[in-house]
Design a protein around this motif. Structure first.
Motif, short mmCIF file in Angstrom:
data_model
loop_
_atom_site.label_atom_id
_atom_site.label_comp_id
_atom_site.label_asym_id
_atom_site.label_seq_id
_atom_site.Cartn_x
_atom_site.Cartn_y
_atom_site.Cartn_z
N ASN A 135 18.09 11.91 -8.24
CA ASN A 135 19.49 11.79 -7.82
C ASN A 135 20.20 13.04 -8.30
O ASN A 135 20.40 13.23 -9.51
CB ASN A 135 20.11 10.52 -8.41
N TYR A 136 20.60 13.92 -7.37
CA TYR A 136 21.18 15.20 -7.75
C TYR A 136 22.40 15.03 -8.65
O TYR A 136 22.56 15.74 -9.64
CB TYR A 136 21.55 16.01 -6.50
N HIS A 137 23.27 14.08 -8.32
CA HIS A 137 24.48 13.89 -9.09
C HIS A 137 24.15 13.46 -10.52
O HIS A 137 24.74 13.98 -11.49
CB HIS A 137 25.36 12.83 -8.41
N MET A 257 22.75 5.28 -5.63
CA MET A 257 23.66 6.23 -5.02
C MET A 257 24.86 5.49 -4.47
O MET A 257 24.75 4.36 -4.01
CB MET A 257 22.96 7.00 -3.88
N HIS A 285 20.40 12.34 4.80
CA HIS A 285 20.89 12.37 3.42
C HIS A 285 19.73 12.70 2.48
O HIS A 285 18.75 11.97 2.43
CB HIS A 285 21.49 11.02 3.04
N GLY A 287 19.46 12.82 -1.18
CA GLY A 287 20.11 12.56 -2.46
C GLY A 287 19.52 13.36 -3.61
O GLY A 287 20.22 13.66 -4.57
N TYR A 288 18.26 13.75 -3.51
CA TYR A 288 17.62 14.47 -4.61
C TYR A 288 18.13 15.89 -4.74
O TYR A 288 17.98 16.53 -5.79
CB TYR A 288 16.10 14.46 -4.43
N GLY A 290 21.40 16.58 -3.17
CA GLY A 290 22.83 16.48 -2.88
C GLY A 290 23.25 17.04 -1.54
O GLY A 290 24.37 17.54 -1.39
N THR A 292 23.86 16.66 2.69
CA THR A 292 24.11 15.80 3.84
C THR A 292 24.17 16.67 5.09
O THR A 292 24.85 17.70 5.09
CB THR A 292 25.42 15.02 3.70
#
Length: 464
Positions: A135-137, A257, A285, A287-288, A290, A292
């Motif tokens: 999860n990048y965030h 997420m 998407h 997510g890994y 970040g 989109t």
């Protein structure tokens, strides 16, 4: 003793007490920003005052709170009590510190507004951030927190995002918010870095014209150890799939997420595809990393919009420097002249029929429709039906109608604008106006006025 150099003695008498009370929360925020950023003489250097640590701890305790989080009121009050306790401990050494007094007043106001009692439980420890490598965030928040812990306390730094979009004839909005109209016939790379590759293929729209439009988009998500293998997504006119080339719709282990505008949380894969409108609108998407990506088909052609963290967009070497999103179109490929988009001198030939490309997989037989001949005023009227603000998207719409006679480009410009608004991280940069237009001049003037207003607010707030 210890007063800020930019404060004027007696300045508080210039403003009524009721006005100060009314706008106190805003003024306190401005004081914190001005003084925390060390603008001019506002920073007060008081030895042994640890108010900055109290401030950063409070930000860390409340950073993750949102209206969607259960018990937000209770958690916020607990954080305020901890903030108050921290300021009390350093009160003696901070008596002459402007930031300290602003924090004390701010705590009192917030407790009153939130109906928080002075007595009660406190947030004794900082919230633990769940670290998820895919999860990048989560990954970046964890890294930034640990890198700042010893020197500055727990500081959460949000990553910087960039936006790029391509639509219409084609019109390109680069990572630097430069707006260009290009020919770029054939295959061209939009993005090419260590994590992501996006390539588009453009074909002529009208015989005898240099205008082109996109009929193929290829997106490669490169392998990321522990999160996903390589995945390739390819869209062509009349084939906008809701799956990758290998037939899968997701990749990687589930991660937490935030999904949706209301902040609802759930588990999704590290990489996944969402089909919003079959055959017309697909979102990818990652997510890994970040990222989109939005891909649409409107009429015969495709549009693309992408949001990506800046640090990832800059991860490339000298062999990957030809990226339209990064550096724009080569000078010889541009139709616009330094931001000015000249309108065509004449409309497309009467009776011109726009034909669909012949793909072997195509089974539909219904035509997209014949081209129309628009006058300048007619094209503007048609574009006003979709685009209220006469910014560069509106002017691009007019240009496309005059160049091609294809009314689908009106919807393409509108959709591109909406995709930009949903992905572009900075609302103050949404509007771009053609060079030399009245809007462009007014926008430039308004920026200077805003900057002056901020400086005046800073001075007045500190004076109050």
């Amino acid at each position: 003793m210890g007063r800020a150099g930019c404060c004027c003695r007696g300045a508080e008498r210039l403003v009524s007490a009721s006005l100060v009370r009314r706008f106190r929360p805003l003024l306190l925020l401005i004081i914190a920003v001005c003084c925390g950023a060390q603008l001019g003489e506002c920073q007060v250097a008081t030895p042994h005052c640890h108010i900055q640590k109290c401030n950063t701890d409070f930000v860390s305790l409340t950073y993750h709170l949102s209206p969607a989080v259960d018990g937000i009121h209770t958690e916020f009050c607990k954080a305020l009590r901890s903030y108050s306790a921290c300021t009390q401990k350093t009160a003696k050494s901070c008596r002459g510190d402007l930031i300290f007094h602003a924090a004390m007043l701010g705590i009192s106001d917030l407790m009153s507004q939130r109906n928080c009692s002075r007595d009660g439980p406190t947030s004794s420890t900082l919230p633990e951030v769940q670290h998820e490598p895919c999860n990048y965030h989560s990954r970046t928040q964890h890294a930034h927190t640990h890198s700042h812990t010893h020197a500055h306390g727990h500081v959460h730094t949000r990553p910087v995002y960039l936006f790029c979009g391509l639509f219409g004839d084609p019109h390109l909005r680069t990572f630097k918010d430069s707006f260009q109209t290009c020919k770029v016939q054939g295959a061209w790379p939009l993005i090419d870095n260590d994590y992501l590759s996006v390539q588009v293929t453009n074909v002529p729209v009208v015989p005898g014209s240099s205008a082109t439009a996109t009929n193929k988009i290829t997106i490669i998500f490169k392998p990321y150890e522990g999160c996903t293998d390589q995945r390739v997504y390819q869209a062509v006119t009349d084939n906008l799939p809701a799956a990758f080339d290998d037939g899968t719709v997701s990749s990687g282990e589930p991660i937490h997420m935030s999904v949706g505008t209301k902040g609802a949380t759930g588990k999704v894969r590290a990489l996944w595809i969402s089909e919003r409108s079959p055959g017309n609108h697909v979102e990818l998407h990652a997510g890994y990393i970040g990222v989109t990506v939005i891909v649409r088909q409107l009429g015969r052609y495709l549009t693309m919009a992408v949001r990506i963290p800046e640090e990832l967009a800059q991860a490339y070497d000298s062999t990957q420097d030809l990226q339209l999103c990064l550096n724009g179109c080569p000078g010889g490929e541009r139709i616009d002249k330094a931001g000015h988009l000249p309108l065509p001198l004449s409309p497309p030939p009467l009776g011109l029929q726009l034909r669909r490309p012949s793909y072997s997989s195509q089974t539909q037989a219904s035509p997209y429709g014949a081209a129309q001949v628009f006058s300048v005023e007619g094209a503007k009227q048609r574009c006003r039906e979709q685009l209220e603000v006469q910014d560069i998207y509106f002017h691009s719409c007019v240009f496309d109608l005059l160049t091609t006679g294809d009314a689908n480009f009106t919807v393409a410009a509108y959709s591109a604008q909406k995709d930009m608004e949903s992905l572009h991280p900075h609302q103050d940069k949404w509007r771009i106006y053609p060079r030399g237009s009245a809007h462009s001049t007014l926008h430039s003037d308004s920026q200077h006025i805003k900057q002056l207003a901020v400086l005046l607010l800073c001075f007045l707030s500190v004076a109050m």
